[in-house]
Structure formats: C-alpha cells, structure tokens
Design a protein around this motif. Structure first.
Motif, short mmCIF file in Angstrom:
data_model
loop_
_atom_site.label_atom_id
_atom_site.label_comp_id
_atom_site.label_asym_id
_atom_site.label_seq_id
_atom_site.Cartn_x
_atom_site.Cartn_y
_atom_site.Cartn_z
N ALA A 271 0.58 -1.03 0.01
CA ALA A 271 0.05 0.00 0.06
C ALA A 271 0.62 1.23 0.00
O ALA A 271 0.56 2.21 -0.67
N TRP A 272 1.95 1.22 0.67
CA TRP A 272 2.93 2.43 0.69
C TRP A 272 3.39 2.67 -0.54
O TRP A 272 3.43 4.03 -1.13
N VAL A 273 3.66 1.92 -1.57
CA VAL A 273 4.19 1.97 -3.19
C VAL A 273 2.93 2.54 -3.74
O VAL A 273 3.23 3.40 -4.48
N LEU A 274 1.99 2.14 -3.53
CA LEU A 274 0.88 2.42 -4.54
C LEU A 274 0.14 3.82 -3.89
O LEU A 274 -0.57 4.43 -4.57
N ALA A 275 0.67 4.19 -2.75
CA ALA A 275 0.13 5.62 -2.33
C ALA A 275 1.02 6.58 -3.23
O ALA A 275 0.39 8.02 -3.24
N ASN A 276 1.94 6.32 -3.90
CA ASN A 276 2.66 7.28 -4.88
C ASN A 276 1.61 7.34 -6.22
O ASN A 276 1.89 6.41 -6.86
N PRO A 277 1.14 8.54 -6.56
CA PRO A 277 0.25 8.56 -7.64
C PRO A 277 0.99 8.22 -9.08
O PRO A 277 0.45 7.96 -10.23
N ASN A 278 2.46 8.41 -9.13
CA ASN A 278 2.98 7.97 -10.20
C ASN A 278 3.31 6.36 -10.53
O ASN A 278 3.72 6.17 -11.59
N VAL A 279 3.11 5.88 -9.45
CA VAL A 279 2.84 4.28 -9.55
C VAL A 279 1.95 3.68 -10.20
O VAL A 279 0.78 3.86 -9.64
N ALA A 280 2.11 2.83 -11.33
CA ALA A 280 0.68 2.44 -11.83
C ALA A 280 0.62 0.95 -11.15
O ALA A 280 -0.46 0.55 -11.30
N ALA A 281 1.80 0.39 -10.93
CA ALA A 281 1.41 -1.21 -10.23
C ALA A 281 2.76 -1.42 -9.41
O ALA A 281 3.79 -1.13 -9.76
N ALA A 282 2.29 -2.19 -8.37
CA ALA A 282 3.42 -2.76 -7.61
C ALA A 282 3.60 -4.10 -8.07
O ALA A 282 2.81 -4.83 -8.27
N LEU A 283 4.81 -4.46 -8.59
CA LEU A 283 5.45 -5.75 -9.04
C LEU A 283 5.50 -6.80 -7.75
O LEU A 283 6.48 -6.57 -7.33
N VAL A 284 4.75 -7.54 -7.42
CA VAL A 284 4.88 -8.28 -6.35
C VAL A 284 5.25 -9.81 -6.84
O VAL A 284 4.78 -10.36 -7.64
N GLY A 285 6.35 -10.00 -6.04
CA GLY A 285 6.60 -11.59 -6.58
C GLY A 285 5.91 -12.72 -5.12
O GLY A 285 5.47 -12.01 -4.07
N ALA A 286 5.83 -13.66 -5.55
CA ALA A 286 5.43 -14.87 -4.52
C ALA A 286 6.06 -16.38 -4.78
O ALA A 286 6.04 -16.73 -5.77
N SER A 287 6.37 -17.11 -3.61
CA SER A 287 6.68 -18.27 -3.80
C SER A 287 5.70 -19.13 -3.47
O SER A 287 5.78 -20.47 -3.47
#
Ligand code: NDP
Length: 321
Positions: A271-287
């Motif tokens: 949510a912290w990275v998505l609070a930046n309006p210039n961020v279109a997507a958080a690229l999340v990894g998962a195992s």
C-alpha cells in the motif's frame, strides 16, 4: 482489484501485478508456479511481468504454460530485453536493432503468445545509439509484436531523451520499471517528477524489499527456512543488502503501525508504494499462492498522511533515498 492507466496510454493494468523473477523456472517447481498464477488470476490480477533473462528463458516458458488456455484479451503480459539469454555471443546483449528484433521473437515463442502488451528495455544501453534502439522498438510496435514500450531503471535524463525520440518515431514510452519500496526510495528525487512531466508511469519492483518488509526476517534470529534469503539457487544474493540488524530492527517498528490498521506488514509495504500516484503497479513476487492471496488485499488499503509519517519515523536512517 483496482486498475490504473500505464502512463498517458489507454492501457489499464492491475495495480498489483505478479512478477516471476527468482521464482518460476528457479526457486519454485513448475506446479507451484502454476498454482501461483492461478491464485493471481482468481484474485483479479490480470497483469504478469517476466523477462527473457529470468532463469535463462525458463521463467517466460513457465509463465506461458501457466497462462495457456486463458482468454488472451483479458491479460496484460510484460517482458523485457537487454541481458544475454541462452546464447552469449557478441550480439546477444544490449539494445541493438539485431538483439531487439531477434529477442522479441524468442520471447513470444517461449510465452506462447503472438504479442506482448508491454516490451521493456531492461536497462539503458550506453553502447548503442539511442536512435537505433528507439527505431527498433518502433518497428516492434508496428509489427504488432508489442503493443506498448517501456524501460527499466532509466535515469531522468535517459527517460527524457528516449521519450523525445519515441514521439518523433510515432509512439510513446509509457513506463519505467525501477526498484521502489519504503526502504529504497531513490526514484523520488528525479525519476518520478521527470516521469510525471513525460507521461510515464512507474511499475515498481521489490515493493516488499524482497520479502523483508513482511517482517519475517528478525534481527539476530535464524533466517526462516524456505525463504528467499535461504534460496541457494541465487536468490539470497540480492536480498542481503536489507538483512543487517539495524534495518531489520527498524522494520519491526512497522508491526504496530500495521496492527493499528488491522492489516499485515506485507500489505502495508505494498500500500505504501501504491500511495505514490506516479506508480501504476506494484510488481509483487510470491513463492506460494497464499502470499498472493495475502498481498492482493493491499489494493483495498489507503494510507493517510499520519500513517505515512509514522512509517518514515519508524524506518529513519535505514531508508535509501
Ligand atoms: P517482492 O519485494 O514482492 O518480494 C517477493 C518475495 O517476497 C516473494 O518471492 C516471497 O519470497 C516473499 N513474499 C511475498 N509475499 C510475502 C508475504 N505475504 N509474506 C512473506 N513473504 C512474502 O518482489 P520481488 O523482489 O520478487 O520482485 C517482484 C518482481 O519485480 C519480479 O518478479 C520481477 O517481475 C520484477 N523485478 C524487476 C527487476 C528489474 O530490473 N526490472 C529486478 C527485480 C525484480 P520467499 O517466500 O521466497 O521469501
């Protein structure tokens, strides 16, 4: 799931995007990879990021197999070009016309699709004239093999020069893919303001600092088994920079902030990275699939200014800007 526009384009992407660096074709077996992709689709993730170089081409193959049979129109598939993959000849690297035009065909073949939504320059190539690179990308777009073009880890000056040439060539750069998390904020000074000016979005990698911001690595404690920090296939190499006791102690101070909001630390980080309006997507990894189910709930969280200030205070000097 919320969707955001990529730069000034009309393309919408899921604000939580699933990336498969270090996992598919490497850390996790194909069946787990497939279950992760299925979990991502089930929670509304439509955007998937990979690269030709991940696991030397295998990550693209695994993603292509996992997405086979899905409605292609309902997906956004991203890949990248720059690093040598497979063959290591003199023209198997960088952003020359030859490497770009050969690489896109190989990526499409591995992914089992006839186009990617976004084709990204994985790094800036200081040896190839930018005019040559942009002209090659223009041809990739004209051929229909990629719908949009983006870059990764370009500086503000490189973005400005690239966008000017792209517009002359009849297309636009829509995205940049940099590292960005509450612990790693390097793009805020120049890249973000320049990108806003140029109509370019950030698709940010390692928003959870490779798992560190989930809080599972504790100062002075053994590394949790099965985590990236214990991955002997190479993953542990990259996470080390965040594993010092000072940083881990600071990260634990985020636990009461997340508790106060009734969310997990992993969700707070995304949510912290998505609070930046210039961020279109958080690229999340998962195992594993459960991580995706947990992480996607970050899409429902809005962080108020007092919470953002409390995060800054907690992380203090461990932030890299
Ligand atoms: P993250 O910061 O999201 O780290 C993901 C890792 O953290 C997972 O693989 C998992 O590792 C762990 N994790 C995920 N969810 C949880 C959870 N809820 N609780 C605890 N641990 C969790 O991102 P990545 O570093 O994986 O990067 C994401 C994507 O960004 C890549 O897949 C790739 O697409 C892109 N990327 C792009 C780069 C570029 O140069 N353009 C460079 C690097 C990445 P584990 O379970 O093994 O501990």
């Amino acid at each position: 799931m919320a969707y955001r526009y990529l730069g000034n384009s009309g393309l919408k992407v899921s604000e939580i995007t699933y990336g498969n660096w270090l996992t598919h074709g490497s850390q996790v077996e194909s069946d787990v990879a497939e279950r992760c992709v299925r979990a991502a689709l089930d929670v509304g993730i439509t955007t998937f990021d990979t690269a030709d170089v991940y696991a030397d081409g295998s990550a693209e193959t695994v993603l292509g197999k996992a997405l086979a049979g899905q409605d292609r129109d309902g997906l956004e598939i991203f890949t990248k070009v720059y690093f040598p993959t497979g063959a290591k000849g003199p023209n198997d690297t960088g952003l020359s016309r030859k490497h770009i035009l050969r690489s896109i065909d190989k990526s499409l073949n591995r992914l089992g699709t006839d186009y990617v939504d976004l084709y990204q320059a994985h790094r800036y190539d200081v040896e190839t004239p930018l005019e040559e690179t942009i002209a090659a990308f223009a041809d990739v777009v004209r051929s229909g093999k990629a719908l949009y073009i983006g870059v990764s880890e370009w500086t503000a000056d490189q973005l400005r020069a690239g966008q000017e040439l792209a517009r002359e060539a009849g297309f636009s750069l829509v995205s940049n893919q940099p590292q960005y998390s509450a612990l790693w904020r390097v793009i805020e000074a120049k890249v973000v303001p320049t990108s806003e000016d140029l109509g370019i979005s950030q698709i940010v990698w390692s928003p959870m600092a490779q798992g560190v911001l989930s809080g599972k690595y504790r100062p002075g404690a053994e590394l949790p088994a099965g985590s990236r920090a214990t991955d002997d296939k190479g993953g542990s190499e990259f996470i080390k920079r965040f594993l010092d006791d000072e940083t881990l102690t600071r990260v634990q101070k985020l636990a009461p902030i997340a508790d106060g909001l009734g969310i997990k630390m992993s969700q707070l980080a995304i949510a912290w990275v998505l609070a930046n309006p210039n961020v279109a997507a958080a690229l999340v990894g998962a195992s594993r699939p459960e991580q995706i189910e947990e992480n996607v709930k970050a899409s429902e969280v809005t962080l108020e200014p007092d919470v953002l200030a409390a995060i800054d205070e907690a992380l203090g000097d461990s932030v890299i800007s």
